[in-house]
Write a protein that holds these residues in place. Sequence first.
Motif, mmCIF file in Angstrom:
data_model
loop_
_atom_site.group_PDB
_atom_site.id
_atom_site.type_symbol
_atom_site.label_atom_id
_atom_site.label_comp_id
_atom_site.label_asym_id
_atom_site.label_seq_id
_atom_site.Cartn_x
_atom_site.Cartn_y
_atom_site.Cartn_z
ATOM 1 N N SER A 122 0.809 -1.226 0.000
ATOM 2 C CA SER A 122 0.000 0.000 0.000
ATOM 3 C C SER A 122 0.840 1.272 0.000
ATOM 4 N N SER A 123 2.106 1.200 0.397
ATOM 5 C CA SER A 123 2.946 2.402 0.387
ATOM 6 C C SER A 123 3.203 2.889 -1.041
ATOM 7 N N LEU A 124 3.026 2.022 -2.024
ATOM 8 C CA LEU A 124 3.219 2.416 -3.425
ATOM 9 C C LEU A 124 2.165 3.419 -3.887
ATOM 10 N N LYS A 125 1.069 3.473 -3.166
ATOM 11 C CA LYS A 125 -0.010 4.399 -3.488
ATOM 12 C C LYS A 125 0.464 5.851 -3.504
ATOM 13 N N GLN A 126 1.486 6.143 -2.709
ATOM 14 C CA GLN A 126 2.014 7.502 -2.635
ATOM 15 C C GLN A 126 2.739 7.913 -3.914
ATOM 16 N N LEU A 127 3.317 6.948 -4.628
ATOM 17 C CA LEU A 127 4.076 7.263 -5.835
ATOM 18 C C LEU A 127 3.322 7.006 -7.132
ATOM 19 N N ILE A 128 2.339 6.149 -7.074
ATOM 20 C CA ILE A 128 1.589 5.822 -8.297
ATOM 21 C C ILE A 128 0.502 6.867 -8.489
ATOM 22 N N LYS A 129 0.594 7.557 -9.608
ATOM 23 C CA LYS A 129 -0.393 8.590 -9.932
ATOM 24 C C LYS A 129 -1.042 8.216 -11.258
ATOM 25 N N LYS A 130 -2.314 7.860 -11.187
ATOM 26 C CA LYS A 130 -3.067 7.431 -12.373
ATOM 27 C C LYS A 130 -2.364 6.255 -13.059
ATOM 28 N N GLY A 131 -1.876 5.314 -12.248
ATOM 29 C CA GLY A 131 -1.247 4.114 -12.778
ATOM 30 C C GLY A 131 0.182 4.307 -13.256
ATOM 31 N N LYS A 132 0.780 5.447 -12.958
ATOM 32 C CA LYS A 132 2.132 5.747 -13.440
ATOM 33 C C LYS A 132 2.984 6.362 -12.339
ATOM 34 N N VAL A 133 4.301 6.272 -12.538
ATOM 35 C CA VAL A 133 5.260 6.971 -11.677
ATOM 36 C C VAL A 133 6.156 7.773 -12.606
ATOM 37 N N SER A 134 6.343 9.009 -12.285
ATOM 38 C CA SER A 134 7.138 9.862 -13.165
ATOM 39 C C SER A 134 8.633 9.620 -12.978
ATOM 40 N N VAL A 135 9.384 9.873 -14.021
ATOM 41 C CA VAL A 135 10.837 9.771 -13.970
ATOM 42 C C VAL A 135 11.375 10.752 -12.929
ATOM 43 N N LYS A 136 10.788 11.921 -12.858
ATOM 44 C CA LYS A 136 11.209 12.935 -11.887
ATOM 45 C C LYS A 136 11.089 12.401 -10.460
ATOM 46 N N ASP A 137 9.974 11.735 -10.149
ATOM 47 C CA ASP A 137 9.780 11.187 -8.811
ATOM 48 C C ASP A 137 10.805 10.093 -8.507
ATOM 49 N N ILE A 138 11.126 9.269 -9.507
ATOM 50 C CA ILE A 138 12.111 8.203 -9.304
ATOM 51 C C ILE A 138 13.491 8.800 -9.048
ATOM 52 N N LYS A 139 13.856 9.810 -9.823
ATOM 53 C CA LYS A 139 15.153 10.468 -9.598
ATOM 54 C C LYS A 139 15.232 11.035 -8.186
ATOM 55 N N THR A 140 14.169 11.680 -7.748
ATOM 56 C CA THR A 140 14.135 12.263 -6.409
ATOM 57 C C THR A 140 14.275 11.179 -5.341
ATOM 58 N N LEU A 141 13.550 10.094 -5.512
ATOM 59 C CA LEU A 141 13.619 8.995 -4.561
ATOM 60 C C LEU A 141 15.017 8.392 -4.527
ATOM 61 N N TYR A 142 15.580 8.120 -5.702
ATOM 62 C CA TYR A 142 16.923 7.547 -5.762
ATOM 63 C C TYR A 142 17.975 8.479 -5.166
ATOM 64 N N ASN A 143 17.884 9.751 -5.488
ATOM 65 C CA ASN A 143 18.844 10.709 -4.920
ATOM 66 C C ASN A 143 18.788 10.680 -3.396
ATOM 67 N N GLY A 144 17.592 10.536 -2.836
ATOM 68 C CA GLY A 144 17.430 10.450 -1.393
ATOM 69 C C GLY A 144 18.097 9.216 -0.800
ATOM 70 N N LEU A 145 18.251 8.173 -1.610
ATOM 71 C CA LEU A 145 18.890 6.931 -1.157
ATOM 72 C C LEU A 145 20.386 6.887 -1.502
ATOM 73 N N GLY A 146 20.884 7.980 -2.069
ATOM 74 C CA GLY A 146 22.301 8.035 -2.410
ATOM 75 C C GLY A 146 22.632 7.390 -3.744
ATOM 76 N N VAL A 147 21.626 7.090 -4.538
ATOM 77 C CA VAL A 147 21.827 6.504 -5.858
ATOM 78 C C VAL A 147 21.963 7.647 -6.875
ATOM 79 N N THR A 148 22.976 7.569 -7.729
ATOM 80 C CA THR A 148 23.235 8.610 -8.716
ATOM 81 C C THR A 148 22.647 8.191 -10.064
ATOM 82 N N CYS A 149 21.910 9.109 -10.687
ATOM 83 C CA CYS A 149 21.288 8.823 -11.982
ATOM 84 C C CYS A 149 21.812 9.778 -13.051
ATOM 85 N N GLU A 150 22.030 9.213 -14.252
ATOM 86 C CA GLU A 150 22.473 9.994 -15.405
ATOM 87 C C GLU A 150 21.684 9.563 -16.630
ATOM 88 N N ASP A 151 21.267 10.552 -17.422
ATOM 89 C CA ASP A 151 20.575 10.251 -18.689
ATOM 90 C C ASP A 151 21.574 9.810 -19.739
#
Length: 151
Positions: A122-151
């Motif tokens: 049920s915690s996924l409900k916070q990130l799923i918006k209309k059946g989707k999760v945005s790339v922006k939200d994933i980057k923010t989440l990963y950055n918070g966990l110390g994971v580095t993302c590059e396009d």
Amino acid sequence: MKKFLAVVMCVGVLFLTGCGAEEEKTLKCTRTLNQSGIKMDLSYNVSYKGDYVTKVKSVEKIISNDSATLEAYKEQLKKTTESVSKIEYYDHDVKIDGDTLTSTITIDYTKIDTDKLIETDSSLKQLIKKGKVSVKDIKTLYNGLGVTCED
């Protein structure tokens, strides 16, 4: 360390989306950890169109000379992904080869049932918006966990 790994594994579940008419691109996210004789190499390849993820392939490696530690992580990973691994288009493989445990998860978010994912966690409900999760939200989440993302 086990708690961090469980959080990272759950993050893989959070890459939920649909698809657009735009060209598919790949976001590469990584983190390496060394702690108490255990090395972790975490790699996430996130395919996306427009603002939303279409597919994720995560490869997480845990390297240790202690086989009991690797077995404990293997059992923890199986427990962490047990409920979601029953969902179609969520594929998980975990194996130990020598001193390395490799956990590979592939999720096709253009086909997966996001409602079933929310039912399993049920915690996924916070990130799923209309059946989707945005790339922006994933980057923010990963950055918070110390994971580095590059396009």
